[in-house]
Structure formats: structure tokens, C-alpha cells
Design a protein around this motif. Sequence first.
Motif, PDB file in Angstrom:
ATOM      1  N   SER A  42       0.683  -1.076  -0.201  1.00 19.60           N
ATOM      2  CA  SER A  42       0.183   0.033  -0.088  1.00 19.60           C
ATOM      3  C   SER A  42       0.782   1.555   0.041  1.00 19.60           C
ATOM      4  O   SER A  42       0.531   2.263  -0.754  1.00 19.60           O
ATOM      5  CB  SER A  42      -0.881   0.061   1.067  1.00 19.60           C
ATOM      6  N   HIS A  43       1.879   1.260   0.819  1.00 21.85           N
ATOM      7  CA  HIS A  43       3.098   2.323   0.676  1.00 21.85           C
ATOM      8  C   HIS A  43       3.532   2.500  -0.723  1.00 21.85           C
ATOM      9  O   HIS A  43       3.410   3.654  -1.127  1.00 21.85           O
ATOM     10  CB  HIS A  43       4.033   2.062   1.774  1.00 21.85           C
ATOM     11  N   LEU A  44       3.895   1.461  -1.453  1.00 23.47           N
ATOM     12  CA  LEU A  44       4.178   1.527  -2.705  1.00 23.47           C
ATOM     13  C   LEU A  44       3.352   2.356  -3.695  1.00 23.47           C
ATOM     14  O   LEU A  44       3.809   2.751  -4.645  1.00 23.47           O
ATOM     15  CB  LEU A  44       4.674   0.202  -3.304  1.00 23.47           C
ATOM     16  N   GLU A  45       2.159   1.870  -3.549  1.00 29.92           N
ATOM     17  CA  GLU A  45       1.085   2.336  -4.287  1.00 29.92           C
ATOM     18  C   GLU A  45       1.057   3.966  -4.391  1.00 29.92           C
ATOM     19  O   GLU A  45       0.949   4.478  -5.343  1.00 29.92           O
ATOM     20  CB  GLU A  45      -0.357   1.912  -3.763  1.00 29.92           C
ATOM     21  N   GLU A  46       1.798   4.480  -3.502  1.00 21.74           N
ATOM     22  CA  GLU A  46       1.556   6.003  -3.309  1.00 21.74           C
ATOM     23  C   GLU A  46       3.059   6.457  -3.837  1.00 21.74           C
ATOM     24  O   GLU A  46       3.375   7.636  -3.984  1.00 21.74           O
ATOM     25  CB  GLU A  46       1.703   6.496  -1.940  1.00 21.74           C
ATOM     26  N   HIS A  47       3.912   5.493  -4.134  1.00 16.93           N
ATOM     27  CA  HIS A  47       5.464   5.891  -4.566  1.00 16.93           C
ATOM     28  C   HIS A  47       5.795   5.498  -5.992  1.00 16.93           C
ATOM     29  O   HIS A  47       6.680   6.123  -6.483  1.00 16.93           O
ATOM     30  CB  HIS A  47       6.401   5.581  -3.553  1.00 16.93           C
ATOM     31  N   VAL A  48       4.974   4.663  -6.840  1.00 18.51           N
ATOM     32  CA  VAL A  48       5.211   4.102  -7.844  1.00 18.51           C
ATOM     33  C   VAL A  48       4.838   5.162  -8.792  1.00 18.51           C
ATOM     34  O   VAL A  48       3.983   5.891  -8.793  1.00 18.51           O
ATOM     35  CB  VAL A  48       4.433   3.003  -8.101  1.00 18.51           C
ATOM     36  N   ASP A  49       5.635   5.404 -10.054  1.00 27.57           N
ATOM     37  CA  ASP A  49       5.347   6.365 -10.768  1.00 27.57           C
ATOM     38  C   ASP A  49       4.075   6.363 -11.302  1.00 27.57           C
ATOM     39  O   ASP A  49       3.520   5.418 -11.518  1.00 27.57           O
ATOM     40  CB  ASP A  49       6.229   6.642 -11.986  1.00 27.57           C
ATOM     41  N   MET A  50       3.052   7.411 -11.400  1.00 30.13           N
ATOM     42  CA  MET A  50       1.693   7.701 -11.665  1.00 30.13           C
ATOM     43  C   MET A  50       1.545   6.791 -13.369  1.00 30.13           C
ATOM     44  O   MET A  50       0.660   6.208 -13.312  1.00 30.13           O
ATOM     45  CB  MET A  50       1.159   8.802 -11.868  1.00 30.13           C
ATOM     46  N   ASP A  51       2.360   7.118 -14.260  1.00 28.31           N
ATOM     47  CA  ASP A  51       2.289   6.919 -15.522  1.00 28.31           C
ATOM     48  C   ASP A  51       3.113   5.521 -15.973  1.00 28.31           C
ATOM     49  O   ASP A  51       2.726   5.022 -17.021  1.00 28.31           O
ATOM     50  CB  ASP A  51       2.569   7.910 -16.366  1.00 28.31           C
ATOM     51  N   GLY A  52       4.122   5.248 -14.787  1.00 28.65           N
ATOM     52  CA  GLY A  52       4.659   3.833 -15.354  1.00 28.65           C
ATOM     53  C   GLY A  52       5.503   4.178 -16.662  1.00 28.65           C
ATOM     54  O   GLY A  52       5.877   4.977 -17.032  1.00 28.65           O
ATOM     55  N   PRO A  53       5.929   2.865 -17.203  1.00 32.61           N
ATOM     56  CA  PRO A  53       5.608   1.662 -16.564  1.00 32.61           C
ATOM     57  C   PRO A  53       6.352   1.204 -15.393  1.00 32.61           C
ATOM     58  O   PRO A  53       6.222   0.144 -14.807  1.00 32.61           O
ATOM     59  CB  PRO A  53       5.857   0.729 -17.888  1.00 32.61           C
ATOM     60  N   PHE A  54       7.313   1.797 -15.317  1.00 30.71           N
ATOM     61  CA  PHE A  54       8.558   1.551 -14.383  1.00 30.71           C
ATOM     62  C   PHE A  54       8.420   2.225 -13.068  1.00 30.71           C
ATOM     63  O   PHE A  54       7.543   3.149 -12.894  1.00 30.71           O
ATOM     64  CB  PHE A  54       9.913   1.147 -14.660  1.00 30.71           C
ATOM     65  N   PHE A  55       9.245   1.765 -11.766  1.00 28.15           N
ATOM     66  CA  PHE A  55       9.015   2.376 -10.736  1.00 28.15           C
ATOM     67  C   PHE A  55       9.177   4.054 -10.762  1.00 28.15           C
ATOM     68  O   PHE A  55       8.352   4.870 -10.242  1.00 28.15           O
ATOM     69  CB  PHE A  55      10.135   1.877  -9.598  1.00 28.15           C
ATOM     70  N   ALA A  56       9.993   4.377 -11.806  1.00 31.81           N
ATOM     71  CA  ALA A  56      10.166   5.836 -11.693  1.00 31.81           C
ATOM     72  C   ALA A  56       9.882   6.301 -13.065  1.00 31.81           C
ATOM     73  O   ALA A  56      10.071   7.552 -13.505  1.00 31.81           O
ATOM     74  CB  ALA A  56      11.649   6.211 -11.282  1.00 31.81           C
ATOM     75  N   GLY A  57       9.097   5.629 -13.743  1.00 32.12           N
ATOM     76  CA  GLY A  57       8.624   5.927 -15.039  1.00 32.12           C
ATOM     77  C   GLY A  57       9.084   5.496 -16.000  1.00 32.12           C
ATOM     78  O   GLY A  57       9.237   4.074 -16.223  1.00 32.12           O
ATOM     79  N   ALA A  58       9.445   6.163 -17.190  1.00 32.81           N
ATOM     80  CA  ALA A  58       9.843   5.404 -18.268  1.00 32.81           C
ATOM     81  C   ALA A  58      10.990   4.434 -18.482  1.00 32.81           C
ATOM     82  O   ALA A  58      11.269   3.326 -19.044  1.00 32.81           O
ATOM     83  CB  ALA A  58      10.186   6.408 -19.382  1.00 32.81           C
ATOM     84  N   SER A  59      12.071   4.699 -17.549  1.00 32.85           N
ATOM     85  CA  SER A  59      13.258   4.109 -17.418  1.00 32.85           C
ATOM     86  C   SER A  59      13.344   3.059 -16.375  1.00 32.85           C
ATOM     87  O   SER A  59      12.997   3.216 -15.271  1.00 32.85           O
ATOM     88  CB  SER A  59      14.500   5.020 -17.220  1.00 32.85           C
ATOM     89  N   PHE A  60      13.856   1.836 -16.839  1.00 33.09           N
ATOM     90  CA  PHE A  60      14.071   0.754 -16.086  1.00 33.09           C
ATOM     91  C   PHE A  60      15.368   1.021 -14.993  1.00 33.09           C
ATOM     92  O   PHE A  60      16.217   1.622 -15.476  1.00 33.09           O
ATOM     93  CB  PHE A  60      14.368  -0.541 -16.780  1.00 33.09           C
ATOM     94  N   SER A  61      15.041   0.943 -13.850  1.00 30.51           N
ATOM     95  CA  SER A  61      15.957   1.141 -12.503  1.00 30.51           C
ATOM     96  C   SER A  61      16.495  -0.005 -11.940  1.00 30.51           C
ATOM     97  O   SER A  61      15.886  -0.954 -11.975  1.00 30.51           O
ATOM     98  CB  SER A  61      15.386   2.336 -11.800  1.00 30.51           C
ATOM     99  N   LEU A  62      17.507   0.238 -11.068  1.00 34.43           N
ATOM    100  CA  LEU A  62      17.881  -0.787 -10.055  1.00 34.43           C
ATOM    101  C   LEU A  62      16.675  -1.136  -9.024  1.00 34.43           C
ATOM    102  O   LEU A  62      16.651  -2.466  -8.596  1.00 34.43           O
ATOM    103  CB  LEU A  62      19.062  -0.497  -9.250  1.00 34.43           C
ATOM    104  N   VAL A  63      15.555  -0.215  -8.802  1.00 37.68           N
ATOM    105  CA  VAL A  63      14.406  -0.509  -8.036  1.00 37.68           C
ATOM    106  C   VAL A  63      13.755  -1.615  -8.774  1.00 37.68           C
ATOM    107  O   VAL A  63      13.081  -2.593  -8.184  1.00 37.68           O
ATOM    108  CB  VAL A  63      13.731   0.680  -7.831  1.00 37.68           C
ATOM    109  N   ASP A  64      13.562  -1.656 -10.151  1.00 38.80           N
ATOM    110  CA  ASP A  64      12.949  -2.414 -11.057  1.00 38.80           C
ATOM    111  C   ASP A  64      13.616  -3.927 -10.914  1.00 38.80           C
ATOM    112  O   ASP A  64      12.654  -5.015 -10.730  1.00 38.80           O
ATOM    113  CB  ASP A  64      12.588  -2.109 -12.363  1.00 38.80           C
ATOM    114  N   ALA A  65      14.821  -3.875 -10.957  1.00 43.88           N
ATOM    115  CA  ALA A  65      15.635  -5.153 -10.811  1.00 43.88           C
ATOM    116  C   ALA A  65      15.349  -5.683  -9.371  1.00 43.88           C
ATOM    117  O   ALA A  65      15.318  -7.002  -9.277  1.00 43.88           O
ATOM    118  CB  ALA A  65      17.128  -4.803 -11.068  1.00 43.88           C
TER     119      ALA A  65
END
Length: 234
Positions: A131-154
Amino acid sequence: MSLPLTLISHTLCPYVQRAAIVLDEKNVPFERIHVDLGNKPDWFRAASPLGKVPLLKVGEDRYLFESAPIVEYLDETQPGKLHPQDPTERAKHRAYVEFASQILNGIGALYNARDNTGFQAATEALRTKFSHLEEHVDMDGPFFAGASFSLVDAAFGPVFRYFDVLEGFTDLGVFDGLDRVRRWRQQLSQRPSVIGAVTEDYPGLLREFLRRRESWMSHLLDLAERGERIVAMQ
Ligand SMILES: N[C@@H](CCC(=O)N[C@@H](CS)C(=O)NCC(=O)O)C(=O)O
């Protein structure tokens, strides 16, 4: 020319998967070898101060341990940055990699719970984290911080992979109402680097591992295999 890399692995380890995903994202050739964690070879004990995988062997005789420094080393030494440039954003990403580790601990608590009460408590603790993550994942995605795949996604690809197996025999409901997290999970499940970080027999191996826990989850798995699936959360 860059040094040859060997990833010392275990088939089910989510921390190993982080390194495998990053290596694949960066198109770095590497060798992968597996160790039996129930019967650790002497060379592994000598190379791994904590007795854990992953290890990254760099060249002939240097070993790196702990997944976080390993993936950061790969990010610093191989082209194609997966960490953000901005130091504040980078610190935030490091924190969410740690958050993923805490969720992995929570998944461990879930599959080791001895009874339904412990199982429900572990499920609820996971729901709170997602539920915490729901508030912090990028609104538009597709990845955690938006368009770019990051170490968080890994770090989260292997987290979500657990639920692909767990949901095959129990209804946890931890993602109910969490639309952004669900979409993120879906995106990561389709990412070739995430898919390729485990072997095809991963689901069966994980089920086998869960069966051996002799925990409440082992009981649920056993019931499901006998056609008596029950709903975990009421
Ligand atoms: N903090 C470590 C955790 C790694 C870890 O827990 N590895 C497990 C397998 S998933 C392990 O090697 N366990 C063997 C043991 O503890 O004896 C990391 O991020 O690399």
C-alpha cells in the motif's frame, strides 16, 4: 577489455536475480554457477564472508558480496546507467531497493508462519508495504520511476515473481485495490531480463521449497494440491 564476470548463484535466490537482471539489462556476458547452500563448498565459504549468494567473481580472483554493492558496481562499470543522476533521487532508489529486501523478509515470514494467525499477520504486513508503494510508484509507469528501468525495478521483479507462484494455490489479496502496483508488477513480469533471471523450472522448485517448510503455507499448498483451496483472508 572488461574482466570476465561469474555470478555465483542459487536457483531460487531473489538477491541473485537482481544481479542477473542488471547484467542482462546491460548486455554483459557472464557465467553463472550454482552452489548447494545446504552443503557449501570450501571455496565458497572462503569467498563469501556471510556464507550467502550472490557473489560476483571479477576476473580471476576477486569476489564481491552482497547484492546491493554488486549491482551498484555493475551500474558504475558497465554502460547504460540504471541509477538516477540526481543524488537525492539516487538515495531514494537505494532506499527502495532496501524496501524490496524488507518485503523479501516479509515473504519469508509468510511462508514460515506456523499457523493461520501468523500467516494472517504476515499477509497484513505485506499488504501495508505494498500500500505504501502504491503511493510512490510513478503514476504513468511503466516502471518504478517512469519510463526508464532502474535498479529498483531489478529488485522488485524477483519480489513479484513469488506471488505468481503463491497465487496459484492461495488467495492472499495483498494487491487488492492497488492498481499502480498491479500494473507495475505486470510490466516487470513481461521484461525479458526479469523472465530470464530464473530457469523454467523455477515455479516447481519454489513449490517444492515451500512444501518442505512444514509451515501453514505448506499446509495450504498441500490442500490446494488435493483440490481443497481455501481463501486466506476473510
Ligand atoms: N543481504 C544479502 C542477502 C542474500 C541472501 O539472503 N542469500 C541467501 C539466499 S537467497 C543465502 O545465500 N542464504 C544462505 C545462508 O544464509 O546460509 C544480499 O543482498 O545479497
